[in-house]
Scaffold this motif. Structure first.
Motif, PDB file in Angstrom:
ATOM      1  N   VAL A  62      -4.825   9.631   0.841  1.00 49.23           N
ATOM      2  CA  VAL A  62      -5.235   8.880  -0.248  1.00 49.23           C
ATOM      3  C   VAL A  62      -4.376   7.508  -0.240  1.00 49.23           C
ATOM      4  CG1 VAL A  62      -5.598   8.359  -2.781  1.00 49.23           C
ATOM      5  CG2 VAL A  62      -6.194  10.522  -1.661  1.00 49.23           C
ATOM      6  N   ASP A  63      -4.989   6.527  -0.262  1.00 49.40           N
ATOM      7  CA  ASP A  63      -4.339   5.245  -0.120  1.00 49.40           C
ATOM      8  C   ASP A  63      -4.336   4.592  -1.801  1.00 49.40           C
ATOM      9  OD1 ASP A  63      -3.645   5.454   2.494  1.00 49.40           O
ATOM     10  OD2 ASP A  63      -5.051   3.820   3.205  1.00 49.40           O
ATOM     11  N   VAL A  64      -3.139   3.970  -2.138  1.00 50.91           N
ATOM     12  CA  VAL A  64      -3.086   3.516  -3.580  1.00 50.91           C
ATOM     13  C   VAL A  64      -2.614   2.244  -3.210  1.00 50.91           C
ATOM     14  CG1 VAL A  64      -2.174   3.733  -5.957  1.00 50.91           C
ATOM     15  CG2 VAL A  64      -2.740   5.911  -4.438  1.00 50.91           C
ATOM     16  N   ASP A  65      -3.538   1.350  -4.059  1.00 55.25           N
ATOM     17  CA  ASP A  65      -2.974  -0.360  -3.659  1.00 55.25           C
ATOM     18  C   ASP A  65      -2.204  -0.658  -4.866  1.00 55.25           C
ATOM     19  OD1 ASP A  65      -4.820  -1.138  -5.527  1.00 55.25           O
ATOM     20  OD2 ASP A  65      -6.434  -1.678  -4.500  1.00 55.25           O
ATOM     21  N   MET A  93       0.679  -1.242   0.047  1.00 52.10           N
ATOM     22  CA  MET A  93       0.062   0.121   0.083  1.00 52.10           C
ATOM     23  C   MET A  93       0.893   1.281   0.012  1.00 52.10           C
ATOM     24  SD  MET A  93      -3.196   0.978   0.033  1.00 52.10           S
ATOM     25  CE  MET A  93      -4.255  -0.362   0.580  1.00 52.10           C
ATOM     26  N   THR A  94       0.564   2.221  -0.765  1.00 49.08           N
ATOM     27  CA  THR A  94       1.214   3.494  -0.812  1.00 49.08           C
ATOM     28  C   THR A  94       0.227   4.654  -0.343  1.00 49.08           C
ATOM     29  OG1 THR A  94       2.398   2.905  -2.938  1.00 49.08           O
ATOM     30  CG2 THR A  94       2.189   5.356  -2.348  1.00 49.08           C
ATOM     31  N   MET A 134      -7.074   3.512  -6.071  1.00 52.07           N
ATOM     32  CA  MET A 134      -7.240   4.967  -5.185  1.00 52.07           C
ATOM     33  C   MET A 134      -8.520   4.980  -4.108  1.00 52.07           C
ATOM     34  SD  MET A 134      -5.312   7.524  -7.702  1.00 52.07           S
ATOM     35  CE  MET A 134      -3.913   7.353  -8.856  1.00 52.07           C
ATOM     36  N   LYS A 135      -8.031   5.117  -3.016  1.00 49.88           N
ATOM     37  CA  LYS A 135      -9.118   5.142  -1.995  1.00 49.88           C
ATOM     38  C   LYS A 135      -8.941   6.505  -1.152  1.00 49.88           C
ATOM     39  CE  LYS A 135     -11.671   2.829   1.740  1.00 49.88           C
ATOM     40  NZ  LYS A 135     -11.898   1.687   2.569  1.00 49.88           N
ATOM     41  N   GLU A 157       6.990   6.404  -5.625  1.00 48.59           N
ATOM     42  CA  GLU A 157       7.151   6.193  -4.223  1.00 48.59           C
ATOM     43  C   GLU A 157       6.232   4.994  -3.794  1.00 48.59           C
ATOM     44  OE1 GLU A 157       9.281   7.670  -2.514  1.00 48.59           O
ATOM     45  OE2 GLU A 157       9.578   9.514  -3.572  1.00 48.59           O
ATOM     46  N   ARG A 158       6.280   4.035  -4.659  1.00 49.41           N
ATOM     47  CA  ARG A 158       5.295   2.768  -4.517  1.00 49.41           C
ATOM     48  C   ARG A 158       5.750   1.999  -3.224  1.00 49.41           C
ATOM     49  NH1 ARG A 158       2.352  -0.648  -8.133  1.00 49.41           N
ATOM     50  NH2 ARG A 158       2.920   0.742  -9.721  1.00 49.41           N
ATOM     51  N   GLY A 159       4.518   1.884  -2.249  1.00 47.32           N
ATOM     52  CA  GLY A 159       4.859   1.071  -0.926  1.00 47.32           C
ATOM     53  C   GLY A 159       5.069   2.159  -0.014  1.00 47.32           C
ATOM     54  N   LYS A 160       5.323   3.304  -0.143  1.00 51.43           N
ATOM     55  CA  LYS A 160       5.995   4.238   0.902  1.00 51.43           C
ATOM     56  C   LYS A 160       4.989   5.041   1.392  1.00 51.43           C
ATOM     57  CE  LYS A 160      10.580   4.038  -1.269  1.00 51.43           C
ATOM     58  NZ  LYS A 160      11.844   4.770  -1.703  1.00 51.43           N
TER      59      LYS A 160
END
Length: 216
Positions: free
Chosen positions: A182-185, A1-2, A190-191, A140-143
């Protein structure tokens, strides 16, 4: 999760006077720096891998205050700059009425339909701001990162994710130094987790009327 946090800059004298504020490089006022100090307290316990900011002073200085003494990379991202207001920049509502009759009321009621002489539309802003948001999310994936920007810019990103029409932009105001998340899986879904949270800002520091005409 980012995880991508987003914070609006602190108050400037132009905010306080309800002046149109786009690319003019207006610094934080004393109240704005105090707002940013409370945002810094909010982020003290949140590990951040990077902070991205618009190059304009009001955002960059807010980002610096939030970073404090922590060793976190501070990265300029031009895609996060506020809307270019062209000839409108710096004018009060009354000045707008005199120079561009009817345009300030259109700005307030149907911002998605505004065309600014020498400036941008909110569709223009949304296109480049959301592109910057996606670049950062990929890089920044996963950060966990923080973006420091402006109400107009951040709102267009959130409206793109939520699928809201740009004419409703001001129905969801973001106060100075308010927080969005915002969370990005892994599938790039995007949520929106937070939108304009500002319970950590004392009431005495909040602008009671974010828009409108200053009473004479």
């Amino acid at each position: 999760m980012t995880t991508i946090y987003m914070v609006r800059h602190g108050e400037t004298e132009w905010n306080a006077a309800h002046r149109m504020q786009g690319w003019s490089d207006i610094p934080l006022n004393e109240k704005g720096r105090e707002q940013a100090s409370f945002a810094a307290r909010k982020f003290e316990s949140i590990p951040l891998d990077a902070i991205y900011t618009s190059p304009l002073k009001r955002a960059a200085d807010t980002a610096e205050i939030i970073r404090g003494k922590r060793n976190i990379p501070l990265i300029e991202e031009k895609g996060l700059i506020e809307i270019n207001l062209g000839r409108w920049d710096g004018h009060t509502p009354d000045e707008m009425d005199a120079l561009y009759p009817g345009q300030y009321d259109l700005w307030r009621t149907k911002p998605g339909e505004v065309y600014i002489d020498g400036g941008e539309t909110f569709a223009d802003v949304q296109e480049r701001a959301f592109a910057a948001f996606r670049r950062i999310a990929e890089r920044e994936r996963g950060k966990t990162v923080l973006l420091v920007s402006y109400m107009g810019c951040l709102s267009t990103i959130l409206f793109k994710i939520a699928g809201y029409p740009l004419n409703d932009l001001w129905k969801h105001p973001i106060g100075n130094c308010a927080l969005c998340e915002v969370d990005v899986d892994e599938q790039e879904t995007m949520k929106i987790i937070k939108w304009a949270e500002d319970d950590y800002i004392p009431e005495r520091l909040k602008m009671k009327v974010p828009f409108g005409r200053v009473k004479k």
